[in-house]
Each structure stands twice: as C-alpha cells, then as structure tokens.
Design a protein around this motif. Structure first.
Motif, PDB file in Angstrom:
ATOM      1  N   HIS A   5       0.774  -1.246   0.000  1.00  0.00           N
ATOM      2  CA  HIS A   5       0.000   0.000   0.000  1.00  0.00           C
ATOM      3  C   HIS A   5       0.803   1.293   0.000  1.00  0.00           C
ATOM      4  CE1 HIS A   5      -3.544  -2.430   0.615  1.00  0.00           C
ATOM      5  NE2 HIS A   5      -2.945  -3.021   1.637  1.00  0.00           N
ATOM      6  N   ALA A   6       2.104   1.233   0.181  1.00  0.00           N
ATOM      7  CA  ALA A   6       2.912   2.459   0.250  1.00  0.00           C
ATOM      8  C   ALA A   6       2.796   3.244  -1.054  1.00  0.00           C
ATOM      9  CB  ALA A   6       4.364   2.126   0.557  1.00  0.00           C
ATOM     10  N   PRO A   7       2.870   4.568  -0.972  1.00  0.00           N
ATOM     11  CA  PRO A   7       2.657   5.398  -2.163  1.00  0.00           C
ATOM     12  C   PRO A   7       3.820   5.466  -3.140  1.00  0.00           C
ATOM     13  CG  PRO A   7       3.016   6.784  -0.248  1.00  0.00           C
ATOM     14  CD  PRO A   7       2.968   5.377   0.239  1.00  0.00           C
ATOM     15  N   SER A   8       5.019   5.037  -2.736  1.00  0.00           N
ATOM     16  CA  SER A   8       6.146   5.150  -3.663  1.00  0.00           C
ATOM     17  C   SER A   8       6.762   3.785  -3.951  1.00  0.00           C
ATOM     18  CB  SER A   8       7.221   6.093  -3.101  1.00  0.00           C
ATOM     19  OG  SER A   8       7.883   5.499  -2.005  1.00  0.00           O
ATOM     20  N   PHE A   9       7.283   3.640  -5.159  1.00  0.00           N
ATOM     21  CA  PHE A   9       7.918   2.391  -5.592  1.00  0.00           C
ATOM     22  C   PHE A   9       9.058   2.008  -4.658  1.00  0.00           C
ATOM     23  CE2 PHE A   9      11.217   0.122  -7.929  1.00  0.00           C
ATOM     24  CZ  PHE A   9      10.496  -0.915  -8.516  1.00  0.00           C
ATOM     25  N   GLY A  10       9.919   2.968  -4.340  1.00  0.00           N
ATOM     26  CA  GLY A  10      11.074   2.688  -3.498  1.00  0.00           C
ATOM     27  C   GLY A  10      10.693   2.172  -2.122  1.00  0.00           C
ATOM     28  N   LEU A  11       9.665   2.744  -1.549  1.00  0.00           N
ATOM     29  CA  LEU A  11       9.210   2.318  -0.231  1.00  0.00           C
ATOM     30  C   LEU A  11       8.568   0.930  -0.292  1.00  0.00           C
ATOM     31  CD1 LEU A  11       9.184   3.408   2.621  1.00  0.00           C
ATOM     32  CD2 LEU A  11       7.043   4.563   2.119  1.00  0.00           C
ATOM     33  N   ARG A  12       7.788   0.681  -1.334  1.00  0.00           N
ATOM     34  CA  ARG A  12       7.183  -0.658  -1.513  1.00  0.00           C
ATOM     35  C   ARG A  12       8.280  -1.706  -1.697  1.00  0.00           C
ATOM     36  NH1 ARG A  12       3.854   2.367  -4.882  1.00  0.00           N
ATOM     37  NH2 ARG A  12       4.829   1.463  -6.724  1.00  0.00           N
ATOM     38  N   GLN A  13       9.287  -1.376  -2.494  1.00  0.00           N
ATOM     39  CA  GLN A  13      10.394  -2.297  -2.741  1.00  0.00           C
ATOM     40  C   GLN A  13      11.156  -2.597  -1.448  1.00  0.00           C
ATOM     41  OE1 GLN A  13      14.068  -2.442  -5.814  1.00  0.00           O
ATOM     42  NE2 GLN A  13      13.911  -0.588  -4.640  1.00  0.00           N
ATOM     43  N   GLU A  14      11.467  -1.560  -0.689  1.00  0.00           N
ATOM     44  CA  GLU A  14      12.202  -1.742   0.566  1.00  0.00           C
ATOM     45  C   GLU A  14      11.422  -2.634   1.531  1.00  0.00           C
ATOM     46  OE1 GLU A  14      13.887   0.893   4.333  1.00  0.00           O
ATOM     47  OE2 GLU A  14      13.207   1.940   2.537  1.00  0.00           O
ATOM     48  N   ALA A  15      10.127  -2.391   1.655  1.00  0.00           N
ATOM     49  CA  ALA A  15       9.307  -3.183   2.577  1.00  0.00           C
ATOM     50  C   ALA A  15       9.211  -4.633   2.127  1.00  0.00           C
ATOM     51  CB  ALA A  15       7.919  -2.560   2.695  1.00  0.00           C
ATOM     52  N   ALA A  16       9.054  -4.857   0.833  1.00  0.00           N
ATOM     53  CA  ALA A  16       8.965  -6.234   0.321  1.00  0.00           C
ATOM     54  C   ALA A  16      10.272  -6.981   0.559  1.00  0.00           C
ATOM     55  CB  ALA A  16       8.616  -6.224  -1.168  1.00  0.00           C
ATOM     56  N   PHE A  17      11.391  -6.315   0.347  1.00  0.00           N
ATOM     57  CA  PHE A  17      12.682  -6.963   0.581  1.00  0.00           C
ATOM     58  C   PHE A  17      12.859  -7.278   2.060  1.00  0.00           C
ATOM     59  CE2 PHE A  17      17.287  -6.940   1.363  1.00  0.00           C
ATOM     60  CZ  PHE A  17      17.641  -7.990   0.526  1.00  0.00           C
ATOM     61  N   LYS A  18      12.462  -6.352   2.924  1.00  0.00           N
ATOM     62  CA  LYS A  18      12.588  -6.583   4.360  1.00  0.00           C
ATOM     63  C   LYS A  18      11.680  -7.717   4.832  1.00  0.00           C
ATOM     64  CE  LYS A  18      14.421  -2.117   5.667  1.00  0.00           C
ATOM     65  NZ  LYS A  18      14.203  -0.852   6.397  1.00  0.00           N
ATOM     66  N   ALA A  19      10.543  -7.893   4.199  1.00  0.00           N
ATOM     67  CA  ALA A  19       9.676  -9.032   4.543  1.00  0.00           C
ATOM     68  C   ALA A  19      10.416 -10.338   4.271  1.00  0.00           C
ATOM     69  CB  ALA A  19       8.378  -8.975   3.749  1.00  0.00           C
ATOM     70  N   ALA A  20      11.024 -10.431   3.106  1.00  0.00           N
ATOM     71  CA  ALA A  20      11.779 -11.633   2.745  1.00  0.00           C
ATOM     72  C   ALA A  20      12.997 -11.816   3.643  1.00  0.00           C
ATOM     73  CB  ALA A  20      12.213 -11.552   1.280  1.00  0.00           C
ATOM     74  N   LEU A  21      13.714 -10.746   3.890  1.00  0.00           N
ATOM     75  CA  LEU A  21      14.910 -10.811   4.714  1.00  0.00           C
ATOM     76  C   LEU A  21      14.577 -11.235   6.144  1.00  0.00           C
ATOM     77  CD1 LEU A  21      17.966 -10.322   4.816  1.00  0.00           C
ATOM     78  CD2 LEU A  21      17.469  -7.943   5.407  1.00  0.00           C
ATOM     79  N   THR A  22      13.506 -10.675   6.689  1.00  0.00           N
ATOM     80  CA  THR A  22      13.110 -11.019   8.058  1.00  0.00           C
ATOM     81  C   THR A  22      12.721 -12.489   8.149  1.00  0.00           C
ATOM     82  OG1 THR A  22      12.393  -8.755   8.481  1.00  0.00           O
ATOM     83  CG2 THR A  22      11.522 -10.455   9.945  1.00  0.00           C
ATOM     84  N   ALA A  23      11.936 -12.977   7.187  1.00  0.00           N
ATOM     85  CA  ALA A  23      11.565 -14.397   7.185  1.00  0.00           C
ATOM     86  C   ALA A  23      12.819 -15.271   7.098  1.00  0.00           C
ATOM     87  CB  ALA A  23      10.618 -14.698   6.023  1.00  0.00           C
ATOM     88  N   SER A  24      13.762 -14.855   6.267  1.00  0.00           N
ATOM     89  CA  SER A  24      15.003 -15.611   6.109  1.00  0.00           C
ATOM     90  C   SER A  24      15.809 -15.635   7.403  1.00  0.00           C
ATOM     91  CB  SER A  24      15.836 -14.995   4.984  1.00  0.00           C
ATOM     92  OG  SER A  24      17.110 -15.569   4.916  1.00  0.00           O
ATOM     93  N   LEU A  25      15.979 -14.475   8.014  1.00  0.00           N
ATOM     94  CA  LEU A  25      16.771 -14.387   9.241  1.00  0.00           C
ATOM     95  C   LEU A  25      16.106 -15.097  10.416  1.00  0.00           C
ATOM     96  CD1 LEU A  25      18.016 -10.693   8.967  1.00  0.00           C
ATOM     97  CD2 LEU A  25      19.310 -12.794   8.517  1.00  0.00           C
ATOM     98  N   GLN A  26      14.793 -15.253  10.342  1.00  0.00           N
ATOM     99  CA  GLN A  26      14.069 -15.971  11.394  1.00  0.00           C
ATOM    100  C   GLN A  26      14.059 -17.478  11.155  1.00  0.00           C
ATOM    101  OE1 GLN A  26      12.846 -14.710  14.215  1.00  0.00           O
ATOM    102  NE2 GLN A  26      13.503 -12.648  13.688  1.00  0.00           N
ATOM    103  N   GLY A  27      14.699 -17.919  10.059  1.00  0.00           N
ATOM    104  CA  GLY A  27      14.810 -19.347   9.781  1.00  0.00           C
ATOM    105  C   GLY A  27      13.598 -19.950   9.082  1.00  0.00           C
ATOM    106  N   ARG A  28      12.720 -19.127   8.595  1.00  0.00           N
ATOM    107  CA  ARG A  28      11.535 -19.621   7.874  1.00  0.00           C
ATOM    108  C   ARG A  28      11.861 -19.642   6.380  1.00  0.00           C
ATOM    109  NH1 ARG A  28       9.372 -15.803  11.294  1.00  0.00           N
ATOM    110  NH2 ARG A  28       8.451 -14.606   9.619  1.00  0.00           N
TER     111      ARG A  28
END
Length: 195
Positions: free
Chosen positions: A126-149
């Motif tokens: 839902h973020a209004p800018s491409f860069g912010l949407r991209q950053e959040a999507a990457f952090k979702a993946a990174l967090t899942a990875s770092l949590q061992g999922r």
C-alpha cells in the motif's frame, strides 16, 4: 559549511518562518552537520508551517528520524507513532511504520518475526512510492530468512523478484535466494550468469 553559517544568521528571522523550502533546506543542512536535535526542532516547525499538506507527514518523519539519530530512541518512537496517527496514508506515515517495524525487529521485539513480516507486506502492498514498496517487500523476505523460515523467505523473494524486477535491490534478493535454495538448484543456474 558556508550554507550552515548563512542559515544560522537568518535562523530566527522571518525568512525561515514563512518560506517552507528555506526552512526545509536549513533543517537538511543541520542534519548534514550532525546537529540532530536542532534539525528535529526545525523539521517540527516545518510540519506546523505546512500542516494539512501531504508533505507534513514527511517533515514529521524527518523530525523523528533526527531524534533517533541523536540517540533519543524513546522520543523518536513516540514521534514516529505521532506521524502514523496524525498523517494516516501519507508517505511519512508509511515510512514511520516501516522504521518502527525495523526497530522492533532489531530489538528482537517482533514476536518471532511473523508480525514483522506481515507489517512489511502491508507496507509493500500500500505504500505510495515504488522505493518504499520495494524496501518493505525486501525486508519481509529478509526477516523471514533471518528468522529461519526458509520456505516463506523463498516465496517472498520469488514474489519480490517478480514485482520489483527493475528495482535496485534485485541483486541482493537474488543473492539471498541462492543462499536459501538447496545446492542442486543453485548448481543448475546458467554458467557465466551473474547478477
């Protein structure tokens, strides 16, 4: 440095009180010179000056960020929450929500990462800018990875690479994906292929 001196000479004068762009430039100059507390005060002043405009949320976010950079995490968290509540739907509010989530993840207060990934996904959607949407999507993946999922992280990275193929974080996403895939899959990639 000359700009800092010039702005300091007019700091309390009418110019900065009535011209938002001048006040924004002054606050930015203060940040560049690591004068975080003063920058936070100027950004809050700017937010008041432009209240009701979409940019007010970004000014409040910048004030909170300056507080955080000054080492005042408690005040920064309160101000980030204020941005979310006072400027809902603005880019500043999305940035504030992202920063709060980042801080909770770094502090290990994200209840195992599931909440953090969910919040990152919501921001990415839902973020209004491409860069912010991209950053959040990457952090979702990174967090899942770092949590061992692992399987969740692979799914998040796959979606990321589809949705943000032209983004600046694709190389990092591909590298993380290759780390998560089993060795036979990574050996199947095309020889000489680089990212």
């Amino acid at each position: 440095e000359q700009a800092d001196v010039a702005y300091r000479r007019v700091g309390g004068r009418r110019l900065l009180r009535v011209h938002p762009w001048s006040l924004a430039a002054y606050a930015e100059t203060l940040l560049a010179h690591d004068q975080y507390r003063e920058a936070a005060a100027r950004y809050r002043q700017l937010a008041q000056l432009i209240a009701g405009r979409p940019e007010a949320g970004l000014a409040l976010y910048a004030a909170a960020w300056a507080k955080l950079a000054a080492g005042d995490k408690g005040a920064a968290m309160l101000q980030l929450s204020e941005v979310i509540n006072s400027c809902p739907g603005s880019e500043g509010a999305f940035r504030a929500r992202l920063k709060i989530n980042d801080l909770l993840v770094l502090a290990g207060k994200d209840r195992g990462g599931a909440d953090a990934v969910r919040i990152y996904r919501e921001i990415a959607a839902h973020a209004p800018s491409f860069g912010l949407r991209q950053e959040a999507a990457f952090k979702a993946a990174l967090t899942a990875s770092l949590q061992g999922r692992r399987s969740e992280a692979v799914e998040e990275l796959d979606a990321f690479l589809r949705d943000f193929a032209s983004g600046s974080l694709c190389n990092e996403a591909m590298a993380r994906l290759l780390e998560l895939l089993p060795p036979p899959v990574t050996e199947m990639r095309t020889p000489g292929f680089s990212f």
